[in-house]
Scaffold this active site. Structure first.
Site, PDB file in Angstrom:
ATOM      1  CE  LYS A 266     -12.667  -8.373 -10.006  1.00  0.00           C
ATOM      2  NZ  LYS A 266     -11.316  -7.820  -9.736  1.00  0.00           N
TER       3      LYS A 266
ATOM      4  CG  HIS B 136      -1.019  -7.447  -0.962  1.00  0.00           C
ATOM      5  ND1 HIS B 136      -0.133  -8.427  -0.588  1.00  0.00           N
ATOM      6  CD2 HIS B 136      -1.845  -8.018  -1.885  1.00  0.00           C
ATOM      7  CE1 HIS B 136      -0.402  -9.548  -1.243  1.00  0.00           C
ATOM      8  NE2 HIS B 136      -1.432  -9.322  -2.045  1.00  0.00           N
TER       9      HIS B 136
ATOM     10  CB  SER C 206      -7.377   3.267  -1.116  1.00  0.00           C
ATOM     11  OG  SER C 206      -6.807   3.434   0.183  1.00  0.00           O
TER      12      SER C 206
ATOM     13  N   GLY D  89      -4.843   3.443  -8.550  1.00  0.00           N
ATOM     14  CA  GLY D  89      -5.658   3.245  -7.360  1.00  0.00           C
ATOM     15  C   GLY D  89      -7.074   3.776  -7.428  1.00  0.00           C
TER      16      GLY D  89
ATOM     17  CG  ASP E 210     -11.014   1.042  -7.658  1.00  0.00           C
ATOM     18  OD1 ASP E 210     -11.240   1.882  -6.762  1.00  0.00           O
ATOM     19  OD2 ASP E 210     -10.701  -0.137  -7.413  1.00  0.00           O
TER      20      ASP E 210
END
Length: 321
Positions: free
Chosen positions: A67, A138, A199, A220, A222
């Site tokens: 990806k 979202h 985040s 969240g 990462d």
């Protein structure tokens, strides 16, 4: 080569299909039938964008690919498109020939929600009744919809740094016929399951915000430096993750590893629970924590499923490449 545009994904990939694909690939990872490649993630030095690659090979599912994408923080304001942008590329494992290109934006949201949903299925108490949400953006709506399918929840509680966004998750609760209550962080002790999807680069959920027996999904973190929960919570919990290497380097466990309060050996693969080689939750009072770092194999699994569905339904675009 088959192309499945972003516009077709919503009519092809269901939450159930995403759940099955992610559960299977987690099991394959734990059985060493699938592995992820090292993640590349860079600030490109233009419009504050982050760009990178996640890839891997699933021998069990015969899926190879990557990806490509990242985060463009000005997209929504300046271009009226979402800030997260990604595309999945699949290759034939036998020949290396490019076999598919798939829109990755909705798939990323669905696979991330599926990961925490898989963890809830295998780790949360069967009698869990209250789900707590930390974060109301979202992705939080995807997380909540998927999670509500795993237990007979009776109530949703939520906290967000910007409380004006809480109606996003309240709407999902209302659609499911459940009451919603906005709470302060210390009110999370009411929750049997907590999903944190922010985040943040500083913890909001503290150890004393969590009651015994709770299952927590940290979804969240990462990136190096991000942190959603204090390290003391990880030392109180039995910690599970999608991939240990990412958990200790860019996931929620990175901080506990850095301060020495947790070792790599303290972290367990969720795939081992799925396979039955780890018992998972051992007691009703045990706190379990899933560190969902987001692995490339998740993206490949859902993209492969979409390609099959697109071909079956005659939606796939075939090009000579």
């Amino acid at each position: 080569m088959i192309i499945v545009p972003e516009r077709e994904i919503a009519d092809l990939m269901t939450r159930d299909a995403a759940f099955d694909a992610v559960e299977q690939v987690f099991a394959a990872m734990a059985s060493r039938d699938a592995y992820n490649f090292p993640v590349v993630r860079e600030a490109i030095g233009h419009v504050d964008a982050l760009y990178g690659f996640k890839g891997g090979f699933d021998r069990a599912g015969m899926t190879l690919g990557l990806k490509a994408g990242g985060y463009w923080p000005n997209n929504l304001d300046q271009h009226k498109i979402i800030n997260h942008q990604s595309t999945v590329f699949l290759f034939d494992p036998d020949t290396g020939k490019a076999s598919a290109m798939v829109g990755g934006n909705l798939l990323t949201a669905l696979r991330t929600a599926a990961a925490s949903s898989v963890a809830i299925k295998h780790l949360a108490r069967k009698d869990a009744k209250v789900i707590g949400m930390i974060g109301a953006g979202h992705q939080a709506t995807f997380q909540l919809r998927a999670a509500l399918e795993q237990r007979d929840f009776e109530k949703v509680i939520g906290w967000n740094f910007h409380p004006e966004m809480l109606p996003n998750i309240e709407k999902v609760a209302t659609e499911a016929g459940l009451p919603f209550e906005a709470v302060e962080l210390d009110g999370m002790t009411e929750a049997d399951v907590i999903i944190s999807i922010t985040s943040a680069f500083a913890p909001s959920l503290m150890a004393d915000h969590v009651a015994p027996g709770t299952h927590i999904a940290c979804m969240g973190t990462d990136t190096r430096g991000k942190q959603e929960v204090e390290t003391a919570l990880l030392t109180r919990a039995t910690v599970f993750t999608d991939e240990i290497a990412q958990s200790i380097s860019i996931g929620e466990a990175q901080h506990a590893i850095a301060d020495g309060s947790l070792t790599e050996q303290d972290i367990n693969e969720i795939g081992a629970v799925i396979n039955g080689t780890h018992p998972g939750r051992r007691a009703a009072e045990e706190i379990t924590l899933f560190d969902g770092t987001g692995v490339g194999l998740q993206d490949l699994a859902v993209a492969s499923a979409v390609v099959k569905l697109a071909v079956e339904k005659g939606i796939a675009i075939e090009v000579d490449f």
